[in-house]
Design an enzyme around this catalytic site. Structure first.
Site, mmCIF file in Angstrom:
data_model
loop_
_atom_site.group_PDB
_atom_site.id
_atom_site.type_symbol
_atom_site.label_atom_id
_atom_site.label_comp_id
_atom_site.label_asym_id
_atom_site.label_seq_id
_atom_site.Cartn_x
_atom_site.Cartn_y
_atom_site.Cartn_z
ATOM 1 N N HIS A 107 -59.805 57.689 17.506
ATOM 2 C CA HIS A 107 -60.252 56.347 17.890
ATOM 3 C C HIS A 107 -59.183 55.634 18.732
ATOM 4 O O HIS A 107 -58.747 54.521 18.420
ATOM 5 C CB HIS A 107 -60.610 55.507 16.667
ATOM 6 N N ARG A 128 -69.280 54.475 19.309
ATOM 7 C CA ARG A 128 -69.435 54.248 17.877
ATOM 8 C C ARG A 128 -69.924 55.532 17.213
ATOM 9 O O ARG A 128 -70.804 56.221 17.735
ATOM 10 C CB ARG A 128 -70.439 53.111 17.611
#
Length: 312
Positions: free
Chosen positions: A275, A227
C-alpha cells in the site's frame, strides 16, 4: 476570532505536521488554536483527521464545521456511523505525482514483459517475447477522478492507447472515456492492462470478479493501487491460475497488512506491494488543509468535499 483546530491523526504525524500547519495558517492570515488532544470535543471547529478505524467515535464533535481527511479514499470514514460532519478527502499535487509514478512504473513493467523475464530459468533465452511499443498496447483506467485522470493522461502522453471508465461520463482530449455497464464491457474487452483507481462504493464492490474477468482479453494484466474490496480475491486467483489474467500487481487489500498466509504472497503471477502507491506528503497536504479551512470560513466551496450519496 480564533478557530479551534484539532489534529486527530495520530501522535506519530503530529511532530511533522504541527510546524507546517502553524506556518500555513499564519501565512493565510487564519488565527487558530492548534492542538492534538482535547477534553472538550464540543469546542472544536475543524478537525484534521486520519482514521484509525471505522469505530472511532466522532459523535461528541457536535460543532465541527468540516473534517479534513489526510486520506484520498473516504470509504473507511463513510462507514463510520458516528460521522455526521461535512468531510473533505485529500487530493494534492504530490499525491497525484506519486500515483502517476506507481501506475506508470508498473504499467511499463507489464508492457515490457518483465514478469516473464524476471522468472526465466537459467539459460531460458526468451528473445521471441520482445516488447512492442506503447502505441501497440491499450491501458484501461477504471476510475478517472482526480488521481485516475492524472495517470491516464500521463500514460497517453507516453504513447499508450488509454481508455477511461467511470460511473458518470467524463471527457478528455487525450483519453477515450466511457461510462456505465456497456462502457465497462467495452474497455475491459479492449485492454491489455487494467488499472483499478475507482472509489470503493457499493456499486464497485467486487468490480473485478469472474463475470468481468471473462470480458477481458486472455492474458491481460491487472494493477490495483486503489482499494482491496474492488477485487474478488478467489476469482482473481482462479483467473491467474488459468492464465486468463497473466499477472497482477496488487497494492491494496481487504486486510492490511496482508497476512503472511495469504496466497498472493507466494503466487508466481502476483507482485505484492505494501500500500505504497501514493502517500500523503505533509508539505503539500498542508496547503490543501489550510485552503479548505479558509474556504469554509469564507463560505466558499470546499475542495474535494465527499458526496455521501455517491460514497466519494
Amino acid at each position: 476570532m480564533t478557530l479551534q483546530v484539532y489534529f486527530n491523526a495520530g501522535a506519530s504525524l503530529w511532530p511533522e505536521y504541527e510546524p507546517l500547519l502553524r506556518d500555513g495558517f499564519k501565512v493565510a492570515g487564519i488565527k487558530v488554536n492548534l492542538f492534538d488532544q482535547t477534553d472538550d470535543p464540543a469546542s472544536v471547529d475543524y478537525m484534521i483527521y486520519a482514521p484509525r478505524s471505522k469505530a472511532d467515535d466522532l459523535s461528541a464533535f457536535t460543532n465541527v464545521r468540516l473534517i479534513q481527511s489526510l486520506w484520498a479514499g473516504p470509504d473507511l470514514l463513510i462507514a463510520n456511523p458516528t460521522l455526521t460532519q461535512p468531510l473533505a478527502r485529500m487530493v494534492d499535487d504530490d499525491m497525484k505525482l506519486g500515483m502517476i509514478d506507481y501506475v506508470m512504473g508498473h504499467a511499463l513493467w507489464h508492457h515490457l514483459n518483465m514478469p516473464l523475464f524476471s522468472q526465466a530459468k537459467p539459460g531460458e533465452w526468451l528473445s521471441e517475447h520482445f516488447p512492442g511499443l506503447p502505441r501497440d498496447r491499450t491501458v484501461a483506467i477504471l476510475g478517472v477522478g482526480q488521481l485516475g485522470m492524472a495517470c491516464a493522461r500521463a500514460l497517453a502522453v507516453h504513447g499508450f492507447r488509454v481508455l477511461g471508465w467511470s460511473r458518470s461520463q467524463k471527457s478528455d482530449d487525450l483519453v477515450s472515456c466511457h461510462a456505465g455497464p456497456d462502457g465497462l464491457s467495452h474497455v475491459l474487452g479492449e485492454a491489455d492492462i487494467v488499472v483499478l483507481l475507482t472509489p470503493h462504493t457499493p456499486q464497485t464492490e467486487n468490480l473485478i470478479r469472474s463475470e468481468t474477468i471473462a470480458l477481458m482479453k486472455p492474458g491481460a494484466s491487472l494493477i490495483n493501487p486503489g482499494r482491496g474490496a474492488l477485487v474478488n480475491d478467489a476469482d482473481l486467483l482462479a483467473a491467474l491460475d488459468s492464465g486468463q489474467i497473466s499477472y497482477a500487481t496488487l497494492d491494496a487489500f481487504r486486510s492490511e497488512p496482508l497476512p503472511a498466509d495469504n496466497p498472493y504472497w507466494t503466487h508466481p503471477r502476483v507482485q505484492v506491494t505494501p500500500h505504497v502507491a501514493s502517500e500523503t506528503r505533509a508539505e503539500t497536504a498542508v496547503q490543501i488543509v489550510v485552503e479548505n479551512l479558509r474556504r469554509a470560513e469564507a463560505g466558499e466551496t470546499v475542495r474535494f468535499l465527499v458526496d455521501r450519496g455517491l460514497s466519494y
